[in-house]
Design a protein around this motif. Structure first.
Motif, PDB file in Angstrom:
ATOM      1  N   ALA A 157       0.826  -1.206   0.000  1.00 47.38           N
ATOM      2  CA  ALA A 157       0.000   0.000   0.000  1.00 47.38           C
ATOM      3  C   ALA A 157       0.858   1.253   0.000  1.00 47.38           C
ATOM      4  O   ALA A 157       0.499   2.270  -0.615  1.00 47.38           O
ATOM      5  CB  ALA A 157      -0.915  -0.002   1.219  1.00 47.38           C
ATOM      6  N   SER A 158       2.000   1.177   0.673  1.00 43.91           N
ATOM      7  CA  SER A 158       2.887   2.329   0.752  1.00 43.91           C
ATOM      8  C   SER A 158       3.543   2.637  -0.587  1.00 43.91           C
ATOM      9  O   SER A 158       3.694   3.801  -0.964  1.00 43.91           O
ATOM     10  CB  SER A 158       3.967   2.078   1.808  1.00 43.91           C
ATOM     11  N   GLU A 163      -5.403   2.812  -1.624  1.00 47.97           N
ATOM     12  CA  GLU A 163      -6.178   2.830  -0.392  1.00 47.97           C
ATOM     13  C   GLU A 163      -6.789   1.461  -0.127  1.00 47.97           C
ATOM     14  O   GLU A 163      -7.442   0.883  -1.007  1.00 47.97           O
ATOM     15  CB  GLU A 163      -7.291   3.884  -0.490  1.00 47.97           C
ATOM     16  N   LEU A 164      -6.579   0.942   1.070  1.00 51.62           N
ATOM     17  CA  LEU A 164      -7.127  -0.359   1.446  1.00 51.62           C
ATOM     18  C   LEU A 164      -8.485  -0.186   2.109  1.00 51.62           C
ATOM     19  O   LEU A 164      -8.783   0.876   2.667  1.00 51.62           O
ATOM     20  CB  LEU A 164      -6.159  -1.072   2.391  1.00 51.62           C
ATOM     21  N   PRO A 165      -9.325  -1.217   2.098  1.00 50.83           N
ATOM     22  CA  PRO A 165     -10.678  -1.100   2.672  1.00 50.83           C
ATOM     23  C   PRO A 165     -10.700  -1.204   4.190  1.00 50.83           C
ATOM     24  O   PRO A 165      -9.728  -1.633   4.819  1.00 50.83           O
ATOM     25  CB  PRO A 165     -11.413  -2.285   2.041  1.00 50.83           C
ATOM     26  N   GLY A 166     -11.833  -0.862   4.776  1.00 54.12           N
ATOM     27  CA  GLY A 166     -12.072  -1.037   6.198  1.00 54.12           C
ATOM     28  C   GLY A 166     -11.086  -0.292   7.077  1.00 54.12           C
ATOM     29  O   GLY A 166     -10.733   0.868   6.815  1.00 54.12           O
ATOM     30  N   HIS A 167     -10.612  -0.984   8.129  1.00 57.96           N
ATOM     31  CA  HIS A 167      -9.671  -0.386   9.069  1.00 57.96           C
ATOM     32  C   HIS A 167      -8.217  -0.674   8.702  1.00 57.96           C
ATOM     33  O   HIS A 167      -7.313  -0.298   9.462  1.00 57.96           O
ATOM     34  CB  HIS A 167      -9.944  -0.911  10.484  1.00 57.96           C
ATOM     35  N   LEU A 168      -7.994  -1.306   7.562  1.00 58.46           N
ATOM     36  CA  LEU A 168      -6.627  -1.638   7.163  1.00 58.46           C
ATOM     37  C   LEU A 168      -5.723  -0.412   7.015  1.00 58.46           C
ATOM     38  O   LEU A 168      -4.517  -0.499   7.314  1.00 58.46           O
ATOM     39  CB  LEU A 168      -6.642  -2.446   5.869  1.00 58.46           C
ATOM     40  N   PRO A 169      -6.243   0.745   6.560  1.00 60.79           N
ATOM     41  CA  PRO A 169      -5.359   1.926   6.498  1.00 60.79           C
ATOM     42  C   PRO A 169      -4.738   2.294   7.843  1.00 60.79           C
ATOM     43  O   PRO A 169      -3.612   2.806   7.900  1.00 60.79           O
ATOM     44  CB  PRO A 169      -6.301   3.028   6.002  1.00 60.79           C
ATOM     45  N   LYS A 173      -0.762   2.618   8.483  1.00 58.57           N
ATOM     46  CA  LYS A 173      -0.187   3.818   9.096  1.00 58.57           C
ATOM     47  C   LYS A 173       0.707   3.473  10.275  1.00 58.57           C
ATOM     48  O   LYS A 173       1.743   4.114  10.498  1.00 58.57           O
ATOM     49  CB  LYS A 173      -1.307   4.753   9.542  1.00 58.57           C
ATOM     50  N   ALA A 174       0.314   2.452  11.041  1.00 53.83           N
ATOM     51  CA  ALA A 174       1.103   2.040  12.208  1.00 53.83           C
ATOM     52  C   ALA A 174       2.427   1.408  11.804  1.00 53.83           C
ATOM     53  O   ALA A 174       3.435   1.548  12.511  1.00 53.83           O
ATOM     54  CB  ALA A 174       0.304   1.066  13.065  1.00 53.83           C
TER      55      ALA A 174
END
Length: 239
Positions: A157-158, A163-169, A173-174
């Motif tokens: 993704a980086s 952009e990934l779905p759901g809470h994956l972003p 980020k972490a």
């Protein structure tokens, strides 16, 4: 006559008083013993180096396929009242990475928190604060693993800016700071380098984001270590 009546009465009082004193003494003994037991060091009151040594020895048994023979039933009742884990483990949620098996430890030996990518979440941080302050763990190990899908997803993704779905972003980020560090340090095997740097990032966050954990580290009561579990060989390399 009156003297004859008073004498046995006093004797009965004396007898009852003696029995009462004997009963009180007998009931106090276990209380005193329990108080002494409460002051005895907990089984996990050991140096961090010893806790790490037990994990290394357990992993060696696991790799050699020689786990210790364990009867879980005797300690089950005792564990309903208290627990004395020798280490806290922050590991990936990957189903192939079960810490108790990897380190050949039984129930009550490890305090485990698992999230995809072995990231330090607020809930995980609170869990380890409890383990340090209330359970007295002398060691926390951040455990990554080879071929980590969460790190690979964050890496993809980086680089693609997709952009990934759901809470994956949030997960991306972490992990992203580890990817940035890995790119500058180890451009060869980007995924392996990112996995290692993500472990180091987790170690740093545990130390700096919690005053409770930070104080324990500074006092020497707690150490934070990192390791990477090899899915193929079963061995853990400590970083």
């Amino acid at each position: 006559m009156s003297g004859d009546h008073k004498t046995p009465s006093l004797s009965r009082r004396g007898l009852m008083a003696g029995v009462g004193a004997l009963f009180a003494a007998s009931t106090m003994r276990p209380v005193v013993a329990n108080a002494a037991d409460d002051k005895a060091p907990a089984p996990n009151t050991i140096p961090p180096s010893e806790a790490l040594g037990r994990l290394k020895a357990g992993n060696a048994r696991y790799v050699a396929n020689e786990p210790k023979a364990t009867d879980f039933s005797p300690g089950r009742a005792a564990r309903t009242k208290v627990q004395h884990p020798i280490a806290g483990i922050l590991s990936c949620a990957d189903s192939r990475v079960p810490p108790e098996i990897i380190f050949d430890q039984g129930p009550g030996d490890l305090f485990v928190s698992r999230d995809a990518g072995n990231v330090v979440s607020n809930y995980g941080l609170a869990s380890f604060e409890f383990a340090v302050a209330n359970l007295g763990v002398p060691l926390i190990l951040v455990l990554g693993h080879t071929g980590c899908g969460a790190v690979a997803a964050a890496l993809g993704a980086s680089t693609s800016r997709k952009e990934l779905p759901g809470h994956l972003p949030e997960l991306v980020k972490a992990i992203e700071p580890a990817i940035i560090t890995a790119h500058g340090k180890h451009p060869g095997d980007f995924l392996a380098a990112s996995i290692e740097e993500n472990v180091r990032l987790g170690m740093k966050r545990l130390k700096t984001k919690s005053e409770i954990i930070g104080k324990a580290v500074n006092s020497g009561k707690l150490q934070i270590k990192g390791g990477i579990y090899d899915l193929k060989t079963g061995s853990v390399t400590f970083v």
